[in-house]
Scaffold this motif. Structure first.
Motif, PDB file in Angstrom:
ATOM      1  N   LEU A  79      36.584  -4.073 -19.318  1.00  0.00           N
ATOM      2  CA  LEU A  79      37.362  -3.583 -18.186  1.00  0.00           C
ATOM      3  C   LEU A  79      36.590  -3.810 -16.892  1.00  0.00           C
ATOM      4  O   LEU A  79      35.364  -3.682 -16.850  1.00  0.00           O
ATOM      5  CB  LEU A  79      37.664  -2.098 -18.343  1.00  0.00           C
ATOM      6  CG  LEU A  79      38.477  -1.694 -19.585  1.00  0.00           C
ATOM      7  CD1 LEU A  79      38.635  -0.177 -19.633  1.00  0.00           C
ATOM      8  CD2 LEU A  79      39.839  -2.365 -19.596  1.00  0.00           C
ATOM      9  N   GLU A  80      37.333  -4.135 -15.829  1.00  0.00           N
ATOM     10  CA  GLU A  80      36.736  -4.229 -14.500  1.00  0.00           C
ATOM     11  C   GLU A  80      36.205  -2.865 -14.086  1.00  0.00           C
ATOM     12  O   GLU A  80      35.087  -2.751 -13.572  1.00  0.00           O
ATOM     13  CB  GLU A  80      37.790  -4.716 -13.495  1.00  0.00           C
ATOM     14  CG  GLU A  80      37.457  -4.489 -12.032  1.00  0.00           C
ATOM     15  CD  GLU A  80      36.365  -5.396 -11.509  1.00  0.00           C
ATOM     16  OE1 GLU A  80      35.858  -5.150 -10.403  1.00  0.00           O
ATOM     17  OE2 GLU A  80      36.007  -6.359 -12.215  1.00  0.00           O
ATOM     18  N   MET A  81      36.987  -1.839 -14.345  1.00  0.00           N
ATOM     19  CA  MET A  81      36.557  -0.473 -14.069  1.00  0.00           C
ATOM     20  C   MET A  81      37.580   0.488 -14.650  1.00  0.00           C
ATOM     21  O   MET A  81      38.717   0.115 -14.948  1.00  0.00           O
ATOM     22  CB  MET A  81      36.423  -0.217 -12.562  1.00  0.00           C
ATOM     23  CG  MET A  81      37.735  -0.289 -11.809  1.00  0.00           C
ATOM     24  SD  MET A  81      37.564   0.199 -10.088  1.00  0.00           S
ATOM     25  CE  MET A  81      39.159  -0.308  -9.433  1.00  0.00           C
ATOM     26  N   VAL A  82      37.146   1.730 -14.821  1.00  0.00           N
ATOM     27  CA  VAL A  82      38.048   2.835 -15.135  1.00  0.00           C
ATOM     28  C   VAL A  82      37.949   3.790 -13.956  1.00  0.00           C
ATOM     29  O   VAL A  82      36.912   4.420 -13.746  1.00  0.00           O
ATOM     30  CB  VAL A  82      37.673   3.541 -16.449  1.00  0.00           C
ATOM     31  CG1 VAL A  82      38.639   4.692 -16.724  1.00  0.00           C
ATOM     32  CG2 VAL A  82      37.672   2.559 -17.612  1.00  0.00           C
ATOM     33  N   MET A  83      39.005   3.869 -13.168  1.00  0.00           N
ATOM     34  CA  MET A  83      39.011   4.747 -11.991  1.00  0.00           C
ATOM     35  C   MET A  83      39.576   6.099 -12.388  1.00  0.00           C
ATOM     36  O   MET A  83      40.675   6.184 -12.944  1.00  0.00           O
ATOM     37  CB  MET A  83      39.833   4.128 -10.857  1.00  0.00           C
ATOM     38  CG  MET A  83      39.864   4.980  -9.589  1.00  0.00           C
ATOM     39  SD  MET A  83      40.684   4.164  -8.194  1.00  0.00           S
ATOM     40  CE  MET A  83      39.410   3.002  -7.681  1.00  0.00           C
ATOM     41  N   GLN A 233      29.865   6.274  -8.777  1.00  0.00           N
ATOM     42  CA  GLN A 233      29.797   5.590 -10.074  1.00  0.00           C
ATOM     43  C   GLN A 233      29.166   6.524 -11.085  1.00  0.00           C
ATOM     44  O   GLN A 233      28.113   7.104 -10.836  1.00  0.00           O
ATOM     45  CB  GLN A 233      28.977   4.309  -9.952  1.00  0.00           C
ATOM     46  CG  GLN A 233      29.042   3.402 -11.170  1.00  0.00           C
ATOM     47  CD  GLN A 233      30.304   2.554 -11.204  1.00  0.00           C
ATOM     48  OE1 GLN A 233      30.878   2.269 -10.156  1.00  0.00           O
ATOM     49  NE2 GLN A 233      30.731   2.157 -12.393  1.00  0.00           N
ATOM     50  N   ASP A 234      29.815   6.691 -12.243  1.00  0.00           N
ATOM     51  CA  ASP A 234      29.312   7.550 -13.304  1.00  0.00           C
ATOM     52  C   ASP A 234      29.391   6.751 -14.600  1.00  0.00           C
ATOM     53  O   ASP A 234      30.439   6.656 -15.218  1.00  0.00           O
ATOM     54  CB  ASP A 234      30.161   8.826 -13.398  1.00  0.00           C
ATOM     55  CG  ASP A 234      29.748   9.717 -14.560  1.00  0.00           C
ATOM     56  OD1 ASP A 234      28.670   9.486 -15.132  1.00  0.00           O
ATOM     57  OD2 ASP A 234      30.512  10.646 -14.897  1.00  0.00           O
ATOM     58  N   ASN A 235      28.241   6.156 -14.988  1.00  0.00           N
ATOM     59  CA  ASN A 235      28.213   5.247 -16.140  1.00  0.00           C
ATOM     60  C   ASN A 235      29.237   4.137 -15.913  1.00  0.00           C
ATOM     61  O   ASN A 235      29.147   3.406 -14.952  1.00  0.00           O
ATOM     62  CB  ASN A 235      28.467   6.012 -17.439  1.00  0.00           C
ATOM     63  CG  ASN A 235      27.357   7.000 -17.754  1.00  0.00           C
ATOM     64  OD1 ASN A 235      26.198   6.727 -17.474  1.00  0.00           O
ATOM     65  ND2 ASN A 235      27.701   8.146 -18.325  1.00  0.00           N
ATOM     66  N   ASP A 236      30.234   4.023 -16.771  1.00  0.00           N
ATOM     67  CA  ASP A 236      31.242   2.964 -16.637  1.00  0.00           C
ATOM     68  C   ASP A 236      32.458   3.424 -15.838  1.00  0.00           C
ATOM     69  O   ASP A 236      33.448   2.692 -15.763  1.00  0.00           O
ATOM     70  CB  ASP A 236      31.699   2.509 -18.031  1.00  0.00           C
ATOM     71  CG  ASP A 236      30.570   1.901 -18.827  1.00  0.00           C
ATOM     72  OD1 ASP A 236      29.691   1.269 -18.210  1.00  0.00           O
ATOM     73  OD2 ASP A 236      30.547   2.059 -20.062  1.00  0.00           O
ATOM     74  N   PHE A 237      32.401   4.593 -15.226  1.00  0.00           N
ATOM     75  CA  PHE A 237      33.558   5.172 -14.560  1.00  0.00           C
ATOM     76  C   PHE A 237      33.347   5.237 -13.052  1.00  0.00           C
ATOM     77  O   PHE A 237      32.233   5.437 -12.567  1.00  0.00           O
ATOM     78  CB  PHE A 237      33.840   6.573 -15.104  1.00  0.00           C
ATOM     79  CG  PHE A 237      33.965   6.620 -16.601  1.00  0.00           C
ATOM     80  CD1 PHE A 237      35.020   5.989 -17.239  1.00  0.00           C
ATOM     81  CD2 PHE A 237      33.019   7.287 -17.375  1.00  0.00           C
ATOM     82  CE1 PHE A 237      35.139   6.024 -18.620  1.00  0.00           C
ATOM     83  CE2 PHE A 237      33.133   7.322 -18.755  1.00  0.00           C
ATOM     84  CZ  PHE A 237      34.196   6.682 -19.380  1.00  0.00           C
ATOM     85  N   VAL A 238      34.457   5.087 -12.321  1.00  0.00           N
ATOM     86  CA  VAL A 238      34.456   5.239 -10.868  1.00  0.00           C
ATOM     87  C   VAL A 238      35.228   6.516 -10.557  1.00  0.00           C
ATOM     88  O   VAL A 238      36.411   6.636 -10.874  1.00  0.00           O
ATOM     89  CB  VAL A 238      35.113   4.026 -10.181  1.00  0.00           C
ATOM     90  CG1 VAL A 238      35.193   4.262  -8.674  1.00  0.00           C
ATOM     91  CG2 VAL A 238      34.342   2.748 -10.478  1.00  0.00           C
ATOM     92  N   ARG A 239      34.549   7.479  -9.936  1.00  0.00           N
ATOM     93  CA  ARG A 239      35.149   8.791  -9.689  1.00  0.00           C
ATOM     94  C   ARG A 239      35.702   8.885  -8.264  1.00  0.00           C
ATOM     95  O   ARG A 239      35.029   8.528  -7.297  1.00  0.00           O
ATOM     96  CB  ARG A 239      34.126   9.905  -9.899  1.00  0.00           C
ATOM     97  CG  ARG A 239      33.707  10.096 -11.347  1.00  0.00           C
ATOM     98  CD  ARG A 239      32.732  11.252 -11.470  1.00  0.00           C
ATOM     99  NE  ARG A 239      32.333  11.468 -12.853  1.00  0.00           N
ATOM    100  CZ  ARG A 239      33.002  12.225 -13.718  1.00  0.00           C
ATOM    101  NH1 ARG A 239      34.097  12.865 -13.311  1.00  0.00           N
ATOM    102  NH2 ARG A 239      32.581  12.370 -14.954  1.00  0.00           N
ATOM    103  N   VAL A 240      36.929   9.394  -8.161  1.00  0.00           N
ATOM    104  CA  VAL A 240      37.567   9.642  -6.877  1.00  0.00           C
ATOM    105  C   VAL A 240      37.237  11.077  -6.449  1.00  0.00           C
ATOM    106  O   VAL A 240      37.418  12.009  -7.232  1.00  0.00           O
ATOM    107  CB  VAL A 240      39.096   9.463  -6.982  1.00  0.00           C
ATOM    108  CG1 VAL A 240      39.769   9.793  -5.662  1.00  0.00           C
ATOM    109  CG2 VAL A 240      39.430   8.037  -7.418  1.00  0.00           C
TER     110      VAL A 240
END
Length: 474
Positions: A79-83, A233-240
């Protein structure tokens, strides 16, 4: 189809109310194997393979992040990212933040926006239609895919096609969007041959979408811009960030942009689409017996017609029932006339208002390290079956109100308790006192299975203090 500069954006939100009791808030339908051998999210991810040189992005609720990551891993799709959204604000902000995040990276891909819980029967045709949509989007259009209607459906909005944009009538300007009609008006739309169901699938250049959003809804644009400037950025996750995002209006792409822009286009979509938005829709797509019945699981059907019967954990027998839906799970049973399946959402609301939990989670709850299932509970005790995936560990934690007994039934466990470690194998057990700092790890190559007996004055899931956590929950 050669790989293109398309970036699939999968929208994986949703609260799991329409297909209750199989779908729940913590495990909605996009993460369930409803049809076939893979989940709806995995099927949607699979359709993007080969479409583009760019990996897909997924936008989901924070509570679902590990389910998304695990199901992508199982599908062997990067995945490019998981937002992660702290709460839902509909589709317009979700897509805007992905587009802005790409802009910050100096990229301007064509975004293919896909709900992650729709069924597409013909993958080859889907690919052909995406190629058409890409060409129209490259011309500066905002493309929506309009499903060729098969009947006067009143549960969907409609799109009226305007001027033809291609020689073979594969794309049109949008003349107008129409809200969900009554049956008579829906029949008129179908008879005209010029109207399509609004599918919620879109395609447009990222910059085109942002330009139109800024003109039509500057309040959404500005809120998203502030949120993207403060992503973490949190590991593989992008947090809003929740404090900024809570000020963003709740609006769909349709209302915020598509109904206001002068650049909307529609590509007629005839690839076997179904949004699986109700139990009657599930009955539509499944194989039926000679009497029109769908039977899934351990089911016995006698003297029934045109019914959907699904058993998840035990034998279900039905006799003399027509046009009904029966869905059984370990903690709930739904029985409803097929004509009234849209009212399931009201039942879920009733359950929530009564402060029950059956709308929120299944008996089996999934965690990043594995899962647990409540198998018995009573006054001052609870019994769980716990499975820990190979190489995974629970957080270092403690409980104020309960003690725990762990019995290993399969695999090997490392148990840390108040700083001391011990190795447990099958048929061995240990005791975790109230207030003890403890952690469970599976060091092996096989799943670790154990039975946990909790006892104490309070055994709720919120009696937990995390000190360290591999998954960022401490």
């Amino acid at each position: 189809m050669a790989a293109s500069n398309i970036m699939p954006v999968l929208l994986a939100g949703g609260n799991g109310s329409r297909l209750w009791p199989l779908s729940r808030t913590l495990f909605p339908k996009q993460f369930i194997r409803l049809t076939g051998d893979s989940t709806m999210l995995q099927q949607t991810l699979g359709r993007t393979v080969g479409l583009s040189s760019l990996p897909p992005a997924v936008v989901c609720n924070e509570e679902h992040r590990f389910i998304v990551a695990e199901q992508a891993r199982q599908s062997d799709i990067d995945l490019e990212m998981v937002m992660l959204e702290p709460f839902g604000r509909n589709t317009a902000p979700a897509v805007a933040m992905v587009a802005m995040q790409q802009r910050e990276k100096g990229c301007d891909p064509v975004l293919l926006v896909l709900p992650s819980d729709h069924l597409i029967g013909d993958s080859e045709r889907f690919t052909e239609l995406v190629k058409i949509g890409e060409g129209v989007a490259e011309q500066g259009k905002l493309v929506t895919f309009g499903v060729v209607p098969t009947g006067p459906e009143t549960g969907f909005g409609y799109i009226e096609a305007g001027q033809n944009l291609s020689e073979n009538a594969s794309a049109f300007n949008v003349a107008r969007f129409v809200e969900k009609p009554d049956t008579e008006r829906a029949q008129q739309f179908v008879d005209s041959g010029n109207f399509y169901w609004n599918s919620g699938m879109f395609m447009f250049r990222a910059s085109t979408y942002l330009n139109e959003l800024e003109k039509a809804r500057p309040d959404i644009y500005e809120a998203c811009e502030q949120a993207v400037s403060n992503l973490t950025q949190d590991n593989d996750f992008v947090r809003v960030p929740a404090d900024i995002f809570e000020r963003c209006p709740d609006e769909s792409i349709d209302y915020a942009v598509m109904e206001k822009t002068t650049h909307a286009a529609v590509v007629p979509f005839d690839a076997g689409w179904n949004d699986l938005g109700s139990w009657s829709a599930m009955w539509d797509v499944e194989e039926k017996d000679d009497n029109g019945n769908v039977a899934i699981g351990d089911v016995v059907v006698r003297d029934c017609n045109n019914s959907y019967v699904r058993a998840d954990s035990r034998l279900v027998a039905t006799i003399g029932m027509d046009d009904v839906v029966v869905v059984e799970t370990k903690d709930a049973v739904l029985v409803v006339n097929k004509k009234l399946v849209q009212n399931v959402k009201q039942v879920v609301a009733d359950i929530k208002n009564k402060q029950r939990t059956e709308h929120h989670a299944h008996v089996k709850v999934y965690r990043p390290w594995g899962d647990y299932e409540c198998i018995d509970e009573g006054h001052r005790f609870q019994v769980k079956r716990i499975t820990v995936k190979p190489g995974e560990k629970l957080s270092l934690q403690m409980h104020y109100h309960r003690a725990e007994h762990w019995i290993v039934v399969k695999g090997t466990a490392i148990v840390e308790c108040n700083g001391k470690e011990q190795l447990l194998t099958e048929n061995q057990s240990t005791f975790i006192p109230i207030g003890a700092t403890h952690r469970l790890t599976n060091p092996g190559r096989l799943p670790l299975e154990l039975v946990e007996v909790q006892s104490g004055g309070y055994v709720g899931e919120d009696d937990i203090v995390r000190f360290e956590d591999t998954y960022g929950r401490s």
